[in-house]
Design a protein around this motif. Structure first.
Motif, PDB file in Angstrom:
ATOM      1  N   THR A 298     -80.904 -33.064  -5.779  1.00  0.00           N
ATOM      2  CA  THR A 298     -81.634 -34.694  -4.892  1.00  0.00           C
ATOM      3  C   THR A 298     -81.929 -35.387  -3.976  1.00  0.00           C
ATOM      4  OG1 THR A 298     -82.313 -35.372  -6.765  1.00  0.00           O
ATOM      5  CG2 THR A 298     -81.347 -37.127  -5.267  1.00  0.00           C
ATOM      6  N   SER A 299     -80.339 -34.629  -2.929  1.00  0.00           N
ATOM      7  CA  SER A 299     -80.444 -35.249  -1.816  1.00  0.00           C
ATOM      8  C   SER A 299     -80.804 -33.967  -0.524  1.00  0.00           C
ATOM      9  CB  SER A 299     -78.895 -34.366  -1.078  1.00  0.00           C
ATOM     10  OG  SER A 299     -77.800 -35.066  -1.884  1.00  0.00           O
ATOM     11  N   SER A 343     -75.082 -34.567   1.033  1.00  0.00           N
ATOM     12  CA  SER A 343     -74.578 -33.986  -0.372  1.00  0.00           C
ATOM     13  C   SER A 343     -73.723 -35.340  -0.653  1.00  0.00           C
ATOM     14  CB  SER A 343     -73.949 -32.160   0.041  1.00  0.00           C
ATOM     15  OG  SER A 343     -73.132 -32.805  -1.529  1.00  0.00           O
ATOM     16  N   GLN A 344     -73.798 -35.395  -2.041  1.00  0.00           N
ATOM     17  CA  GLN A 344     -73.258 -36.854  -2.762  1.00  0.00           C
ATOM     18  C   GLN A 344     -72.026 -36.186  -2.993  1.00  0.00           C
ATOM     19  OE1 GLN A 344     -71.211 -38.605  -5.395  1.00  0.00           O
ATOM     20  NE2 GLN A 344     -72.252 -36.055  -6.147  1.00  0.00           N
ATOM     21  N   SER A 345     -72.023 -35.299  -3.673  1.00  0.00           N
ATOM     22  CA  SER A 345     -70.001 -34.327  -4.275  1.00  0.00           C
ATOM     23  C   SER A 345     -69.931 -33.737  -2.870  1.00  0.00           C
ATOM     24  CB  SER A 345     -70.406 -33.539  -5.434  1.00  0.00           C
ATOM     25  OG  SER A 345     -70.746 -32.697  -4.293  1.00  0.00           O
ATOM     26  N   THR A 348     -70.380 -28.876  -3.089  1.00  0.00           N
ATOM     27  CA  THR A 348     -72.325 -27.951  -3.273  1.00  0.00           C
ATOM     28  C   THR A 348     -71.615 -26.967  -2.180  1.00  0.00           C
ATOM     29  OG1 THR A 348     -73.526 -30.144  -4.058  1.00  0.00           O
ATOM     30  CG2 THR A 348     -74.572 -27.612  -3.065  1.00  0.00           C
ATOM     31  N   SER A 396     -78.766 -37.762 -10.315  1.00  0.00           N
ATOM     32  CA  SER A 396     -78.347 -38.139  -8.872  1.00  0.00           C
ATOM     33  C   SER A 396     -79.646 -39.098  -9.033  1.00  0.00           C
ATOM     34  CB  SER A 396     -78.616 -37.584  -7.777  1.00  0.00           C
ATOM     35  OG  SER A 396     -77.905 -38.455  -6.411  1.00  0.00           O
ATOM     36  N   LYS A 481     -86.502 -35.275 -11.356  1.00  0.00           N
ATOM     37  CA  LYS A 481     -85.729 -36.352 -12.697  1.00  0.00           C
ATOM     38  C   LYS A 481     -85.940 -36.536 -14.180  1.00  0.00           C
ATOM     39  CE  LYS A 481     -83.250 -37.640 -10.882  1.00  0.00           C
ATOM     40  NZ  LYS A 481     -82.487 -37.306  -9.532  1.00  0.00           N
ATOM     41  N   GLU A 484     -85.062 -32.782 -15.074  1.00  0.00           N
ATOM     42  CA  GLU A 484     -83.630 -32.239 -15.274  1.00  0.00           C
ATOM     43  C   GLU A 484     -83.057 -32.573 -16.752  1.00  0.00           C
ATOM     44  OE1 GLU A 484     -80.479 -32.919 -12.223  1.00  0.00           O
ATOM     45  OE2 GLU A 484     -82.008 -34.298 -11.252  1.00  0.00           O
TER      46      GLU A 484
HETATM   47  O1  M6R Z   1     -73.521 -33.277  -4.800  1.00  0.00           O
HETATM   48  P1  M6R Z   1     -74.841 -32.738  -3.813  1.00  0.00           P
HETATM   49  O2  M6R Z   1     -75.605 -33.863  -3.720  1.00  0.00           O
HETATM   50  O3  M6R Z   1     -74.717 -31.897  -2.853  1.00  0.00           O
HETATM   51  O4  M6R Z   1     -75.865 -32.267  -5.198  1.00  0.00           O
HETATM   52  C1  M6R Z   1     -76.863 -31.351  -5.056  1.00  0.00           C
HETATM   53  C2  M6R Z   1     -77.863 -31.636  -5.960  1.00  0.00           C
HETATM   54  O5  M6R Z   1     -77.110 -30.468  -6.845  1.00  0.00           O
HETATM   55  C3  M6R Z   1     -78.218 -32.455  -6.983  1.00  0.00           C
HETATM   56  O6  M6R Z   1     -78.754 -33.134  -6.287  1.00  0.00           O
HETATM   57  C4  M6R Z   1     -78.322 -31.547  -7.838  1.00  0.00           C
HETATM   58  O7  M6R Z   1     -80.388 -31.186  -7.958  1.00  0.00           O
HETATM   59  C5  M6R Z   1     -78.762 -33.068  -9.251  1.00  0.00           C
HETATM   60  N1  M6R Z   1     -78.243 -32.756 -10.329  1.00  0.00           N
HETATM   61  C6  M6R Z   1     -80.179 -33.654  -9.314  1.00  0.00           C
HETATM   62  O8  M6R Z   1     -80.559 -35.191 -10.118  1.00  0.00           O
END
Ligand code: M6R
Length: 604
Positions: A298-299, A343-345, A348, A396, A481, A484
């Motif tokens: 998603t990112s 990156s959300q987290s 990654t 996400s 979306k 998954e």
């Molecule tokens: O934490 P990040 O944004 O780096 O994660 C990237 C992907 O693993 C994350 O966006 C994944 O594709 C989600 N499950 C999408 O909903």
């Protein structure tokens, strides 16, 4: 992905560790285990499936323990492969995240030992145990850690001495000491109930906790030196980690988006002037001539949207790369390249590896991240933080829209910096951006209609998502979306590409979701819709309010408020998130923890 939670201190150790593991559940896992240190022994419990209440463990009088949730990589899902792993004498127990790459080579140091699992982890306690006739337990771990190759974080406990030892190299781990209570976790968020300060460990660092005097020492095993670390304050709001009255975290997070967007705006914009909450540093944009965006999932889709914005408003060449591919194909970078990592987290593994590669090649790295203190935030030259709050659902949603907001602010900021945009235009864009949360609330009000569409089509096996321009990445995101969380096969394409292949799939069973807003491609997308209808396909359209022409063509239309084309992704993505959610819910899927998926993908 795998999670680690360890605790040493007073109270019911098993309960603390089980609660810690439960707070890591959202990361995704298939089995779990705990080793509890009692006065003379170590009690072990391992299980496949979800973390149970494990009441028999809570009766164990333990004063330290290590726990793990496993997401299978090396070896199938089984009790034997779940952690903790131990040595032949059952003295040393280890939980581990990441991958040890040189297991085959290390096996020569433990010849004669029998291996009970197919994991790469089991080598660690066996190597440590072999050294205990010459070294103390902490010293043995120091020796072993220097021999391991790969990305890892692990925690080891010894039956016969009073230490808990954690090491990090490439996989996240944090430690926290609150008086005589010591915690180790792979996820800062899981420490929130216990403390607001933590030791943020870097690669190459070890924490050695002495259970006798509640003291902790740190050691750098790359430099072979003792180091001094202090605990840092971190901010994660615990209230954000609760589901409240929502059936799933994903639904809560979809509905939370307007609030999170307002917050992101307020923190970074004052009087229609962009003043990032985190100073970017003077040199980050100096003399750059090219931007490469790296991200995953998603990112990565957020990066594709930003590519349109940056090219049109900053007039600079932009490439968007899957972080996993970028690293392995000898990228051509130089000091005038700016890497934007999203990156959300912040954990990654592929994105981290891409950043490291880029830095080695001399590029500057600016990150867009949701987790302060995460690895990506710490290794980047500058970071801007989204205000999404903890995102628990694996799919996400709010992280994506807040990423978009930060990327749009960065675009405007850079366009200003390079004098490509007038102050008046910046204010105009910001005014439009400020209106998005209220418009998004109106889209969220379409629940009933979206549920009706879901009722008509939730049994399908395939779906196509089409969009153009800035909404092509939203078609990709809508498809991601759906697949998954509902396990329906879905593909996203630029609408014009349909006739180059995907059109062959269209029949009366196949829904095509069109993003068809009033932009420069509107007429062309209407023609694509006709092409689908001519083949008896089902059309679900996301279109602007009062669009009468689309009503005549599509089977279902979800209307969204008008905004400027650039900002339309904020509004077009929401009905797609909702549609995916309600379809997955109707199909009885485990929405917050979809099969095989992990929230934070910490292995390459
Ligand atoms: O934490 P990040 O944004 O780096 O994660 C990237 C992907 O693993 C994350 O966006 C994944 O594709 C989600 N499950 C999408 O909903």
């Amino acid at each position: 992905m795998c999670g680690i939670f360890a605790y040493a201190g007073p109270g019911n150790c098993a309960e603390v560790i089980i609660n810690g593991l439960k707070s890591l559940e959202y990361r995704g896992y298939d089995s779990w285990g705990i080793a509890l240190k009692t006065k003379n022994n170590i009690e072990l419990k391992k299980s496949v499936g979800k973390v149970s209440e494990a009441t028999e463990l809570e009766a164990v009088k333990a004063y330290a323990g290590i726990g793990h949730t496993r997401w299978a990589t090396h070896g199938n899902v089984s009790i034997e492969n779940s952690h903790p792993h131990t040595d032949s004498e059952k003295r040393i127990y280890v939980v581990h995240n990441g991958i040890i790459e040189n297991v085959a080579e290390l096996r020569k140091f433990v010849s004669g030992d029998r291996f009970y699992s197919k994991t790469d982890t089991e080598i660690i306690p066996k190597l440590i145990a072999r050294l205990l006739n010459r070294y103390s337990f902490p010293a043995a771990v120091k020796e072993v850690v220097g021999k391991l190759r790969g990305n890892f974080a692990f925690v080891a406990i010894d039956r016969d001495s009073n230490y808990l030892v954690a090491a990090r190299n490439g996989s996240p781990i944090v430690a926290a000491l609150n008086r005589n209570k010591f915690y180790i976790s792979s996820d800062l968020q899981s420490l929130v109930p216990y403390t607001d300060k933590a030791f943020l460990m870097n690669d190459g660092e070890m924490a050695i906790y002495n259970l006798d005097d509640s003291s902790v020492e740190f050691y750098n095993f790359l430099d072979r030196k003792e180091i001094i670390k202090v605990q840092e304050n971190y901010s994660v709001q615990f209230g954000d980690c609760r589901r409240g009255d929502f059936k799933h975290f994903m639904l809560k997070e979809i509905f939370e988006q307007p609030v999170r967007l307002r917050q992101t705006f307020e923190v970074n914009v004052t009087d229609f002037d962009i003043r990032f909450a985190q100073p970017l540093g003077a040199g980050i944009f100096k003399d750059i001539n090219r931007i490469v965006i790296i991200a995953c999932g998603t990112s990565w889709h957020a990066g594709l949207v930003a590519e349109y914005w940056l090219e049109s408003l900053v007039r600079m060449p932009v490439e968007v790369e899957y972080a996993s591919e970028f690293r392995y194909r000898s990228p051509v970078l130089s000091a005038d390249t700016l890497i934007i990592a999203i990156s959300q987290s912040g954990e990654t593994a592929d994105t981290i590896a891409g950043i490291k590669e880029a830095k080695e090649l001399g590029a500057r790295v600016l990150s867009v991240c949701n987790v302060p203190g995460s690895t990506i935030a710490r290794i980047s030259d500058a970071t801007v933080f989204t205000q999404a709050g903890p995102e628990i659902g694996v799919a996400s949603t709010k992280a994506f829209t807040t990423q978009l907001e930060m990327l749009f602010l960065l675009t405007l900021y850079l366009a200003q910096y390079r004098q490509k945009i007038s102050p008046k235009d910046v204010i105009n864009y910001l005014k439009n951006l400020a209106e998005i949360p209220e418009k998004m609330e109106r889209v969220l009000g379409k629940t009933e209609q979206i549920i009706k569409i879901m009722e008509a089509h939730y049994t399908v096996s395939n779906a196509l998502f089409l969009g153009r321009g800035v909404n092509y990445p939203i078609a990709l995101e809508g498809a991601l979306k759906l697949k998954e969380i509902s396990y329906i096969h879905a593909e996203g394409y630029p609408a014009a590409e349909m006739k180059h292949g995907p059109i062959a799939l269209i029949d009366r069973h196949m829904p095509t979701v069109f993003i068809c807003i009033r932009d420069q491609s509107y007429e062309k997308v209407l023609s694509n819709i006709q092409e689908v209808k001519a083949r008896n396909g089902i059309v679900i359209a996301v279109a602007n309010d009062n669009d009468k022409r689309i009503t005549e063509l599509a089977d279902h239309v979800i209307f969204i408020p008008e905004t400027i084309v650039e900002l339309s992704p904020f509004l077009t993505v929401v009905p797609l998130q909702m549609l995916a959610y309600y379809i997955a819910d109707k199909r009885g899927c485990d929405i917050d923890k979809p099969r095989n998926l992990a929230k934070s993908v910490t292995v390459e």
